[in-house]
Design a protein around this motif. Sequence first.
Motif, PDB file in Angstrom:
ATOM      1  N   ILE A 169       0.839  -1.203   0.000  1.00 23.18           N
ATOM      2  CA  ILE A 169       0.000   0.000   0.000  1.00 23.18           C
ATOM      3  C   ILE A 169       0.877   1.257   0.000  1.00 23.18           C
ATOM      4  O   ILE A 169       0.588   2.224  -0.706  1.00 23.18           O
ATOM      5  CB  ILE A 169      -0.972  -0.011   1.192  1.00 23.18           C
ATOM      6  N   ALA A 170       1.957   1.235   0.788  1.00 21.03           N
ATOM      7  CA  ALA A 170       2.871   2.392   0.833  1.00 21.03           C
ATOM      8  C   ALA A 170       3.470   2.661  -0.544  1.00 21.03           C
ATOM      9  O   ALA A 170       3.525   3.815  -0.990  1.00 21.03           O
ATOM     10  CB  ALA A 170       3.972   2.149   1.865  1.00 21.03           C
ATOM     11  N   VAL A 171       3.905   1.618  -1.228  1.00 22.76           N
ATOM     12  CA  VAL A 171       4.486   1.780  -2.567  1.00 22.76           C
ATOM     13  C   VAL A 171       3.456   2.389  -3.519  1.00 22.76           C
ATOM     14  O   VAL A 171       3.773   3.303  -4.288  1.00 22.76           O
ATOM     15  CB  VAL A 171       5.023   0.431  -3.108  1.00 22.76           C
ATOM     16  N   GLN A 172       2.211   1.906  -3.449  1.00 19.99           N
ATOM     17  CA  GLN A 172       1.156   2.457  -4.301  1.00 19.99           C
ATOM     18  C   GLN A 172       0.926   3.944  -4.008  1.00 19.99           C
ATOM     19  O   GLN A 172       0.822   4.758  -4.931  1.00 19.99           O
ATOM     20  CB  GLN A 172      -0.157   1.699  -4.090  1.00 19.99           C
ATOM     21  N   LYS A 173       0.841   4.290  -2.728  1.00 20.23           N
ATOM     22  CA  LYS A 173       0.594   5.682  -2.350  1.00 20.23           C
ATOM     23  C   LYS A 173       1.751   6.587  -2.771  1.00 20.23           C
ATOM     24  O   LYS A 173       1.528   7.712  -3.229  1.00 20.23           O
ATOM     25  CB  LYS A 173       0.357   5.796  -0.837  1.00 20.23           C
ATOM     26  N   ILE A 174       2.970   6.111  -2.603  1.00 17.01           N
ATOM     27  CA  ILE A 174       4.141   6.899  -2.995  1.00 17.01           C
ATOM     28  C   ILE A 174       4.133   7.131  -4.501  1.00 17.01           C
ATOM     29  O   ILE A 174       4.362   8.255  -4.980  1.00 17.01           O
ATOM     30  CB  ILE A 174       5.448   6.219  -2.536  1.00 17.01           C
ATOM     31  N   THR A 175       3.857   6.078  -5.254  1.00 16.37           N
ATOM     32  CA  THR A 175       3.813   6.183  -6.713  1.00 16.37           C
ATOM     33  C   THR A 175       2.753   7.198  -7.141  1.00 16.37           C
ATOM     34  O   THR A 175       3.015   8.067  -7.994  1.00 16.37           O
ATOM     35  CB  THR A 175       3.517   4.801  -7.337  1.00 16.37           C
ATOM     36  N   GLU A 176       1.562   7.109  -6.552  1.00 18.16           N
ATOM     37  CA  GLU A 176       0.485   8.056  -6.879  1.00 18.16           C
ATOM     38  C   GLU A 176       0.869   9.473  -6.494  1.00 18.16           C
ATOM     39  O   GLU A 176       0.596  10.414  -7.246  1.00 18.16           O
ATOM     40  CB  GLU A 176      -0.800   7.637  -6.164  1.00 18.16           C
ATOM     41  N   TYR A 177       1.473   9.649  -5.333  1.00 15.41           N
ATOM     42  CA  TYR A 177       1.859  10.974  -4.866  1.00 15.41           C
ATOM     43  C   TYR A 177       2.869  11.612  -5.832  1.00 15.41           C
ATOM     44  O   TYR A 177       2.733  12.781  -6.209  1.00 15.41           O
ATOM     45  CB  TYR A 177       2.469  10.882  -3.458  1.00 15.41           C
ATOM     46  N   ILE A 178       3.864  10.848  -6.228  1.00 17.61           N
ATOM     47  CA  ILE A 178       4.901  11.373  -7.114  1.00 17.61           C
ATOM     48  C   ILE A 178       4.296  11.727  -8.480  1.00 17.61           C
ATOM     49  O   ILE A 178       4.605  12.785  -9.039  1.00 17.61           O
ATOM     50  CB  ILE A 178       6.066  10.385  -7.229  1.00 17.61           C
ATOM     51  N   LYS A 179       3.444  10.866  -9.025  1.00 14.66           N
ATOM     52  CA  LYS A 179       2.801  11.171 -10.319  1.00 14.66           C
ATOM     53  C   LYS A 179       1.995  12.465 -10.223  1.00 14.66           C
ATOM     54  O   LYS A 179       2.006  13.282 -11.145  1.00 14.66           O
ATOM     55  CB  LYS A 179       1.886  10.014 -10.730  1.00 14.66           C
ATOM     56  N   LYS A 180       1.290  12.640  -9.117  1.00 14.50           N
ATOM     57  CA  LYS A 180       0.442  13.820  -8.922  1.00 14.50           C
ATOM     58  C   LYS A 180       1.254  15.115  -8.761  1.00 14.50           C
ATOM     59  O   LYS A 180       0.822  16.178  -9.180  1.00 14.50           O
ATOM     60  CB  LYS A 180      -0.436  13.610  -7.683  1.00 14.50           C
ATOM     61  N   HIS A 181       2.450  15.030  -8.160  1.00 14.46           N
ATOM     62  CA  HIS A 181       3.218  16.237  -7.826  1.00 14.46           C
ATOM     63  C   HIS A 181       4.417  16.511  -8.740  1.00 14.46           C
ATOM     64  O   HIS A 181       5.166  17.443  -8.473  1.00 14.46           O
ATOM     65  CB  HIS A 181       3.672  16.163  -6.364  1.00 14.46           C
ATOM     66  N   GLN A 182       4.569  15.738  -9.775  1.00 15.79           N
ATOM     67  CA  GLN A 182       5.723  15.991 -10.674  1.00 15.79           C
ATOM     68  C   GLN A 182       5.440  17.129 -11.613  1.00 15.79           C
ATOM     69  O   GLN A 182       4.391  17.458 -11.994  1.00 15.79           O
ATOM     70  CB  GLN A 182       6.062  14.751 -11.493  1.00 15.79           C
TER      71      GLN A 182
END
Length: 182
Positions: A169-182
């Motif tokens: 779940i952490a990996v998924q959230k990190i991936t989503e966060y980075i995609k959203k904030h790049q």
Amino acid sequence: MSQIEEAELLKLLANPKEQQKAFALLVNQYSQQLYWKIRSFVLSHDDADDVLQNTFLKAWKNIGTFQGKSKISTWLYRIAINESLDFIRHQKPIATVGADQSTGVSNRLLADEYFDGDKGQALLQEAISSLPDVQRTVFLLRYYDEKKYSEIHDILGTSEGALKASYHIAVQKITEYIKKHQ
């Protein structure tokens, strides 16, 4: 001071006459790895130093209760992680009144003279800081320290299945966060 075997260190710690010397050896032996573990949680050099000091104070205060059921390094990791999370919890009300707790983490890191990463690494740290405590802890121990789930279980006392789920779940959230904030 050189590295000392855990069994010898435990024997010295159990002897009241040798306890101070043994604890100094323990501090010398584990300071650097604990500092970097704490730093992965609190991010700031000065805050990491404070939390490290609190970790060793708590360890000294409770050395008599250490039963040797786990490695001393595992015991110290658990104290360091708990102290780090306590520090973060106490900082939230001050730093994040009405705001997302992760806002500005990358900017603070990039302004920190001790941070030697780039914008991508700062964004990763910001994404990690946005995770709930358990997911953040599991992610940091698994990803950066390359700890096995069985070792994380020893540190956190959580089932391996729950740890695997938290990491995923952490990996998924990190991936989503980075995609959203790049």
